[in-house]
Design a protein around this motif. Structure first.
Motif, PDB file in Angstrom:
ATOM      1  N   ALA A  10       0.828  -1.214   0.000  1.00  0.00           N
ATOM      2  CA  ALA A  10       0.000   0.000   0.000  1.00  0.00           C
ATOM      3  C   ALA A  10       0.858   1.258   0.000  1.00  0.00           C
ATOM      4  CB  ALA A  10      -0.931  -0.008   1.206  1.00  0.00           C
ATOM      5  N   ALA A  11       1.935   1.253   0.799  1.00  0.00           N
ATOM      6  CA  ALA A  11       2.788   2.436   0.890  1.00  0.00           C
ATOM      7  C   ALA A  11       3.491   2.729  -0.434  1.00  0.00           C
ATOM      8  CB  ALA A  11       3.814   2.248   2.002  1.00  0.00           C
ATOM      9  N   CYS A  12       3.900   1.671  -1.144  1.00  0.00           N
ATOM     10  CA  CYS A  12       4.639   1.871  -2.388  1.00  0.00           C
ATOM     11  C   CYS A  12       3.725   2.143  -3.575  1.00  0.00           C
ATOM     12  CB  CYS A  12       5.493   0.643  -2.687  1.00  0.00           C
ATOM     13  SG  CYS A  12       6.877   0.389  -1.555  1.00  0.00           S
ATOM     14  N   THR A  13       2.620   1.416  -3.673  1.00  0.00           N
ATOM     15  CA  THR A  13       1.811   1.442  -4.893  1.00  0.00           C
ATOM     16  C   THR A  13       0.441   2.080  -4.710  1.00  0.00           C
ATOM     17  OG1 THR A  13       0.740  -0.706  -4.508  1.00  0.00           O
ATOM     18  CG2 THR A  13       2.925  -0.721  -5.558  1.00  0.00           C
ATOM     19  N   GLY A  14       0.019   2.272  -3.471  1.00  0.00           N
ATOM     20  CA  GLY A  14      -1.322   2.785  -3.220  1.00  0.00           C
ATOM     21  C   GLY A  14      -2.400   1.725  -3.284  1.00  0.00           C
ATOM     22  N   ILE A  15      -2.008   0.476  -3.532  1.00  0.00           N
ATOM     23  CA  ILE A  15      -2.978  -0.615  -3.608  1.00  0.00           C
ATOM     24  C   ILE A  15      -3.310  -1.097  -2.206  1.00  0.00           C
ATOM     25  CG2 ILE A  15      -3.379  -2.980  -4.385  1.00  0.00           C
ATOM     26  CD1 ILE A  15      -1.595  -2.373  -6.773  1.00  0.00           C
ATOM     27  N   VAL A  16      -4.560  -1.018  -1.843  1.00  0.00           N
ATOM     28  CA  VAL A  16      -5.027  -1.487  -0.540  1.00  0.00           C
ATOM     29  C   VAL A  16      -5.962  -2.664  -0.768  1.00  0.00           C
ATOM     30  CG1 VAL A  16      -6.281  -0.903   1.564  1.00  0.00           C
ATOM     31  CG2 VAL A  16      -4.855   0.821   0.433  1.00  0.00           C
ATOM     32  N   GLU A  17      -5.570  -3.825  -0.265  1.00  0.00           N
ATOM     33  CA  GLU A  17      -6.412  -5.005  -0.429  1.00  0.00           C
ATOM     34  C   GLU A  17      -7.633  -4.880   0.481  1.00  0.00           C
ATOM     35  OE1 GLU A  17      -4.514  -8.894  -0.766  1.00  0.00           O
ATOM     36  OE2 GLU A  17      -2.596  -7.873  -0.450  1.00  0.00           O
ATOM     37  N   PRO A  18      -8.824  -5.029  -0.060  1.00  0.00           N
ATOM     38  CA  PRO A  18     -10.025  -4.879   0.761  1.00  0.00           C
ATOM     39  C   PRO A  18     -10.148  -6.003   1.783  1.00  0.00           C
ATOM     40  CG  PRO A  18     -10.585  -5.702  -1.419  1.00  0.00           C
ATOM     41  CD  PRO A  18      -9.131  -5.348  -1.463  1.00  0.00           C
TER      42      PRO A  18
END
Length: 463
Positions: free
Chosen positions: A342-350
């Motif tokens: 999340a910190a690197c790519t902004g992808i947050v797994e729901p």
């Protein structure tokens, strides 16, 4: 994520999950960071460093799978060919399965026989041959190619295929095909090589939740192809970057001339939505859908050590985590991977959404589910939660103990809920495995016939 931010995160999570030692390696868009925390052992503490060796466990399966892809590129094997073409002496309890099983079935965990089989066939060069001689002791649970069920024994057989077609031991072939060409000089299979270097020992929790050193340290030699690799965080991140290059196809994979073969390892060969480890499986790799991309990964669990490797080609991102505690290391790896991603790519797994149900609606799932090395009693309490009582069978307990006589362990009790909008899926609701998913499987009569637990297919007794 800066190196200091990664350092702070690793220290925070190690303290939260009770992990004595961690080595982490992050690659993101050309930048590499190594972060180490803690000690190798609570009995003989040495600081963890970049070159400290850890057991990577089943991450070693990706070496086995890649070696066979390399050998296919050389024309020595075909992944769709029957295993008996290369190991004609293969003798399974199910004659039809023995005729049908292919190399690809071994590499995507669809061989169908019981997978957790750990006999010690000695430390000689014939260890894998002796292991294969005993495969007829395993029950064939499902026809080859039909059901995903994590299968250590199948990867041991894959290791024997490598031996047969190269004329070398498995360890020698992996060193020649992969470790030496890629400059992975801190990766070993034999204890004599490991013991002359700084290495981590595993830890497990006692009944009082205190940590103790896990013994024995190593696995039998015949398990090398399924999870016997011991390596450093720097070597393992280099391994991830090799595969990341192949997946991105923007840098030539020097030691795999037919690059599409490498890319094919990260394409689904089967889907198993709701599995604990991923939504699909390629060739040797788990695949988890994040946004519109596949996160490629593999974990490794040995006696008191937990490892994880993940990469996301679309973002030129890779993360390696090595820990020396179980089960705390497993929770650590999951939390760290999500937060670094999340910190690197902004992808947050729901987060998985659960749904409550009346106990009467869950009654059809209750019962005893069993595999060779695992037994699970599923019941339903008054609140409408599943209660899983999970125990390892004696064979697996004996492997993980230095005692010749091992009593049946007390079952681990886990609570689970149904997943919203996904019939037959469940998620553990609390404890160190909170968030881990699985599913029940139905037969042709639409009645529950099996439980998918920690990637294993457990048959319902008297189904």
């Amino acid at each position: 994520m800066t190196r200091q931010e990664l350092q702070d995160l690793i220290a925070e999570l190690a303290n939260e999950f009770g992990v004595p030692g961690v080595a982490a390696g992050l690659w993101y868009r050309g930048d590499v960071s190594y972060v180490c925390h803690g000690v190798t052992s609570i009995e003989n503490p040495l600081p963890i460093e970049e070159h400290t060796l850890f057991q990577a466990g089943s991450i070693g399966k990706t070496l086995t799978a890649t070696a066979l892809v390399l050998l296919e590129a050389q024309g020595l094997v075909a992944l769709d060919a029957p295993v008996r073409r290369y190991v004609p002496e293969l003798n399974l309890s199910d004659v039809t399965a023995g005729d049908q099983v292919t190399l690809k079935h071994l590499l995507n965990h669809t061989a169908g026989w019981e997978g957790d089989f750990f006999p010690d066939t000695g430390e000689g060069d014939n260890a894998l041959a002796g292991f294969v001689d005993r495969l007829n002791e395993l029950e064939q649970l499902t026809p080859p190619g039909t059901v995903f069920s994590y299968n250590n024994a199948a990867f041991c057989l894959a290791g024997r295929v490598i031996e047969k077609v190269t004329g070398e031991t498995y360890e020698s072939a992996i060193r020649r095909l992969i470790l030496e060409p890629l400059g992975l000089h801190e990766s070993f299979f034999f204890r004599d090589d490991v013991m002359t270097r700084r290495f981590a020992v595993g830890h497990k929790t006692t009944d009082g939740d205190a940590l103790e050193v896990a013994r024995p340290w190593g696995l039998p030699r015949n398990g090398a192809a399924a999870g016997g690799i011991v390596t450093s965080v720097s070597d393992l991140l280099a391994w991830a970057r090799f595969h990341l290059r192949g997946a991105r196809d923007d840098v030539e994979a020097q030691y795999l001339p037919d690059n599409p073969r490498l890319q094919a390892m990260y394409r689904p060969t089967l889907h198993m939505p709701g599995c604990a480890f991923g939504d699909a499986f390629g060739i040797g790799w788990f695949l988890t859908k994040v946004g519109n991309a596949w996160l490629v990964s593999h974990g490794g669990s040995t006696h008191g050590q937990e490892a994880n490797l993940a990469f996301l080609p679309e973002h030129d991102w890779a993360l390696v985590l090595l820990t020396n505690s179980s089960p705390g290391g497993m929770s650590f790896n999951e939390a760290a991977t999500k937060r670094v991603l999340a910190a690197c790519t902004g992808i947050v797994e729901p987060s998985v959404q659960t749904v409550s149900a009346a106990p009467s609606e869950l009654a059809e799932y209750a019962g005893e589910y069993r595999a060779r090395s695992m037994r699970c009693l599923v019941s339903v309490d008054e609140s409408g939660e599943f209660v899983f009582a999970v125990s390892n069978e004696l064979e697996l307990n004996a492997l993980m103990s230095e005692n010749s006589e091992v009593p049946q362990s007390e079952p681990t009790v886990l609570r689970a809920l149904l997943v919203r909008e996904h019939a037959d899926r469940y998620v553990f609701a609390s404890g160190p495995l909170s968030g881990t998913t699985g599913y029940f499987e139905r037969g042709q009569n639409n009645r529950v016939r099996a439980l998918h637990l920690f990637g294993r297919w457990l048959s319902l007794v008297d189904a």
